[in-house]
Write an enzyme that holds these catalytic residues in place. Structure first.
Site, short mmCIF file in Angstrom:
data_model
loop_
_atom_site.label_atom_id
_atom_site.label_comp_id
_atom_site.label_asym_id
_atom_site.label_seq_id
_atom_site.Cartn_x
_atom_site.Cartn_y
_atom_site.Cartn_z
N SER A 115 0.83 -1.20 0.00
CA SER A 115 0.00 0.00 0.00
C SER A 115 0.88 1.26 0.00
CB SER A 115 -0.96 -0.04 1.20
OG SER A 115 -2.00 0.89 1.05
N ASP A 268 -9.54 -4.39 -5.46
CA ASP A 268 -8.72 -3.33 -4.87
C ASP A 268 -8.77 -2.11 -5.78
OD1 ASP A 268 -6.81 -1.77 -3.62
OD2 ASP A 268 -5.11 -3.09 -4.08
N HIS A 298 -7.64 -5.44 -1.01
CA HIS A 298 -6.54 -4.59 -0.55
C HIS A 298 -6.23 -4.94 0.92
CE1 HIS A 298 -3.92 -1.08 -0.76
NE2 HIS A 298 -4.26 -0.87 0.49
#
Length: 298
Positions: A115, A268, A298
Site C-alpha cells: 500500500s 482493490d 486490498h
C-alpha cells in the site's frame, strides 16, 4: 512494544540514523553473506507500525532466509509529509552502507512495501537510481501499491468503489488527511477537477484506461467531463509530486530501476496503479514479475 519471541530468529530494535528499525536475523548460521530486505509498512502514512507488521516480517525473514529490516517511519499528521519518505530513504541508505555489519551482501538487498509502503518503496528506488556512493538496490517488491493521484476514475476505482476497508472515497479522504488538507475538496478530486487539461494530456501516455488490459475493464464507463477548479489544483499540488505519485517519474528514471515484483488484487481500487506501473517498467525494459490475486482484497 517489544518484539514477539521466535525460536528461529534473533530480533533487535535499533536506530538507523535516528530512524527506528527492527531487524530479524535467522538463527541458523550461514556459510556466506545473506540477502537483505528492507520493509516499509502500509497505512496511508498515518497508521501502522513495526509492531503491527511483526508477523509478516518474521515470516519473510524465516521463509526467505534473509535479514529483514522493518522501518518505523514517522507518521502523519504529527509529522508533516514528506517526513515519511525521508525516513524510509534515510534507513535504506544506512542499511546499504552498513549491510556487511549485519552479515548481509550489499549487492543483494531489496526494498519491499504494501500500500503506502509500496509507494515509499517505488519512490526510494527512483531516488537512488543516480547514486554512485552506495550499492544498487537489487530489486523492489510492490504489494498493492498506491502510485498516482491524478485519476480516481480508472476501471479498478469504478469496479471497487464501495469495497470494504479501502473504498474509492476513503482513498481520497486518507490522502487529504495525510497531507493535512481540507477534506471538503474530496468530491472535486474524485471527479478529476484538480487536474488541468494540459496535465491530463501530458500524462495520458502513462495514466489512461486504454492502457489497462481489456479483461480488467468489464463494465467500465468513461466518466463525464468535469470543470477544472484552479483553486483545488493550487491547494493540492503535492498530489503531482513523484514522492506521492511515482508513476509520474520520467522515463530517464524509470529505465534505470531494478528488477521489480508487483502484486495486485482484483478487489482493490489500487489494482490499476500496479497494472499501469507494470506497463511503464516493461516499456522501459525493466524486468517485471507480476502476481495477480483473483480473489484478493486490498
Amino acid at each position: 512494544l517489544p518484539a514477539c519471541r521466535n525460536s528461529k530468529l534473533f530480533i533487535k530494535d535499533l536506530h538507523f540514523d535516528e530512524v527506528p528499525v527492527r531487524i530479524y536475523f535467522p538463527r541458523v548460521p550461514s556459510a556466506s553473506k545473506r540477502r537483505g530486505l528492507i520493509f516499509f509498512h502500509g497505512g496511508c502514512g498515518m497508521f501502522g507500525s513495526i509492531r503491527s507488521y511483526e508477523r509478516i516480517c518474521q515470516y519473510i525473514a524465516r521463509k526467505s532466509d534473509s535479514v529483514a529490516v522493518s522501518v518505523g517511519y514517522r507518521l502523519s499528521p504529527e509529522h508533516n509529509y514528506p517526513a515519511q519518505t525521508l525516513d524510509c530513504l534515510t534507513a535504506t541508505v544506512h542499511f546499504l552502507k552498513t549491510a556487511e555489519n549485519y552479515g548481509v551482501d550489499p549487492d543483494r538487498i531489496i526494498v519491499c512495501g504494501d500500500s503506502a509502503g509500496g509507494t515509499f518503496s517505488a519512490r526510494i528506488c527512483q531516488e537512488l537510481v543516480n547514486r554512485r556512493d552506495i550499492p544498487k538496490i537489487r530489486a523492489q517488491v510492490l504489494i498493492c501499491p498506491f502510485l498516482q493521484a491524478l485519476n480516481f476514475n480508472l476501471p479498478s476505482y469504478q469496479k471497487n468503489a464501495f469495497i470494504g476497508f479501502l473504498s474509492r472515497e476513503h482513498t481520497v479522504h486518507f490522502i487529504l488527511k495525510y497531507l493535512k488538507k481540507d477534506c471538503s475538496m474530496k468530491e472535486a478530486i474524485l471527479a478529476g477537477s484538480h487536474v488541468p487539461e494540459s496535465m491530463n494530456l501530458k500524462y495520458r501516455k502513462w495514466i489512461d484506461p486504454d492502457l489497462i488490459p481489456e479483461r480488467f475493464k468489464l463494465g467500465y464507463k468513461p466518466p463525464l467531463p468535469t470543470s477544472f477548479l484552479p483553486q483545488v489544483h493550487e491547494e493540492t499540488k503535492e498530489l503531482f509530486q513523484t514522492s506521492l505519485s511515482p508513476l509520474l517519474a520520467e522515463d530517464a528514471v524509470v529505465c534505470c530501476l531494478p528488477d521489480t515484483c508487483i502484486i495486485t488484487c482484483e478487489h482493490d481500487v489500487l489494482r490499476d496503479d500496479g497494472l499501469l506501473y507494470k506497463k511503464r517498467l516493461e516499456d522501459n525494459n525493466v524486468k517485471v514479475t507480476w502476481h495477480h490475486m483473483e480473489e484478493g482484497f486490498h
